[in-house]
Design an enzyme around this catalytic site. Structure first.
Site, short mmCIF file in Angstrom:
data_model
loop_
_atom_site.label_atom_id
_atom_site.label_comp_id
_atom_site.label_asym_id
_atom_site.label_seq_id
_atom_site.Cartn_x
_atom_site.Cartn_y
_atom_site.Cartn_z
N ARG A 103 0.88 -1.19 0.00
CA ARG A 103 0.00 0.00 0.00
C ARG A 103 0.91 1.22 0.00
NH1 ARG A 103 -5.28 1.64 3.52
NH2 ARG A 103 -6.10 0.16 2.01
N HIS A 130 -7.43 0.65 -6.38
CA HIS A 130 -7.67 -0.15 -5.17
C HIS A 130 -8.37 -1.46 -5.60
CE1 HIS A 130 -7.97 -1.12 -1.08
NE2 HIS A 130 -8.67 -0.12 -0.60
N GLN A 133 -10.24 -3.89 -3.04
CA GLN A 133 -11.51 -3.36 -2.55
C GLN A 133 -12.61 -3.54 -3.61
OE1 GLN A 133 -12.32 -1.76 0.58
NE2 GLN A 133 -14.27 -2.32 -0.30
N ASP A 222 -17.05 7.34 -1.69
CA ASP A 222 -15.78 7.25 -0.96
C ASP A 222 -15.55 8.61 -0.29
OD1 ASP A 222 -13.37 6.32 0.03
OD2 ASP A 222 -12.29 6.46 -1.88
N CYS A 262 -16.37 1.72 0.91
CA CYS A 262 -15.16 0.96 1.21
C CYS A 262 -14.69 1.15 2.65
CB CYS A 262 -14.06 1.32 0.22
SG CYS A 262 -13.67 3.08 0.20
N ARG A 290 -13.62 -8.49 1.75
CA ARG A 290 -12.19 -8.23 1.53
C ARG A 290 -11.37 -9.48 1.88
NH1 ARG A 290 -10.08 -3.07 1.64
NH2 ARG A 290 -8.21 -4.18 0.97
N1 CP Z 1 -11.15 0.16 2.54
C1 CP Z 1 -9.90 0.10 2.98
O1 CP Z 1 -8.97 -0.09 2.20
O2 CP Z 1 -9.78 0.21 4.34
P1 CP Z 1 -8.42 0.46 5.11
O3 CP Z 1 -7.89 1.80 4.66
O4 CP Z 1 -8.80 0.47 6.57
O5 CP Z 1 -7.46 -0.63 4.79
#
Ligand code: CP
Length: 309
Positions: A103, A130, A133, A222, A262, A290
């Protein structure tokens, strides 16, 4: 053979269906306590340069449930923060581990990591994409409606990584997509170019949220201020103020319309509390998925049944 999951644009429709089918199987196995230790003896390193609750915990738990070992490597503590290149980091990690989850901010870092590491690389979120997700979102919508083809998807808000990935994922699955975002907050040009070339599903971009939401089967949104955009928080709140998932917006959707978020959610900004709570079961099913989707991706990329070229 593709060895990585870097962005939705890289996946074919059959790759997506293969992941969703395997994720359904993982969910069934988990629910029925059936053994599925497909990563026995394997190690996955997880590099996080941004904060996370869901991605970190679902990957670490999923790796454990698959019989593997997960190593969390904070981007703030490893040698990466002291300037070690992605090229050298990739070649180092590939000597110890069997896959990498990353990430970070810049999509190019993930692409570089993947091109220098001989092991699978999975994008755990960048500013551009992403994919984990969105695969969980597609799994949740498919569970609800038992199909994806022909459904009307609507995205309200910032044309960010989620918006980019949803447009591509939904269109590849034959869903019609409408996006409402303010001027200056559009999805990436690469994604708009892809959408313009899709023949068997429709795509439109509007400034009018009610137009985007009309007859929607699923509404996505989002946060207005993504990680790394904190300096722009005030101007974003002003620009995105009319792009909220609220009762007035839901009133023009299909009566049984789903809502997906998300998370984390900022109630009173991109979504109001009443709509969030009304759809909380759908949203937290999406959160759970997820885990199952990522277990499916790990299994498929780490020897199960890799994606097509
Ligand atoms: N939706 C998501 O990626 O959550 P986090 O940022 O908590 O990993």
């Amino acid at each position: 053979m593709k060895k990585d999951l870097l962005k939705m644009l890289d996946l074919s429709r059959s790759d997506i269906e293969k992941i969703l089918d395997m994720a359904d199987q993982m969910k069934f196995n988990q629910r029925h306590n059936l053994p599925h230790r497909y990563l026995d003896g394997k190690t996955v390193v997880m590099i996080f340069k941004k904060n996370s609750t869901r991605t970190r915990v679902s990957f670490e738990t999923g790796i454990y449930q698959l019989g593997g070992h997960g190593i969390y490597l904070s981007g703030k503590e490893s040698q990466i923060v002291r300037g070690e290149s992605m090229e050298d980091t990739a070649r180092t990690l590939a000597r110890y581990c069997d896959a990498v989850v990353i990430r970070t901010y810049d999509q190019q870092e993930v692409e570089t990591l993947a091109s220098f590491a001989k092991i699978p690389v999975i994008n755990g979120m960048t500013d551009f994409s992403h994919p984990c997700q969105v695969l969980a979102d597609l799994m949740t919508v498919r569970e609800h409606y038992a199909l994806l083809e022909g459904l009307n998807a609507c995205y309200i808000g910032d044309g960010d990584n989620m918006c980019n990935s949803l447009i591509v994922g939904c269109l590849k699955c034959g869903m019609n997509v409408r996006v409402a975002c303010p001027e200056g907050y559009e999805p990436a040009q690469e994604v708009l170019d892809f959408a313009a070339g899709v023949k068997d599903a429709s795509f439109s971009l509007t400034r009018n949220p009610l137009e985007a939401a009309r007859d929607a089967d699923v509404v996505f949104t989002d946060v207005w201020v993504s990680q790394g955009k904190e300096d722009e928080a005030e101007q974003r709140r002003l620009a995105l103020a009319g792009y909220q998932v609220n009762e007035a917006l839901m009133a023009v959707t299909h009566p049984d319309c789903m809502v997906q978020h998300c998370l984390p959610a900022h109630r009173g900004e991109e979504i109001v509390s009443e709509v969030f709570e009304h759809h909380a079961d759908q949203i937290f099913e999406e959160t759970e998925n997820r885990l199952h989707v990522q277990k499916a991706v790990l299994f498929l990329l780490m020897g199960g049944d890799p994606f097509e070229d």
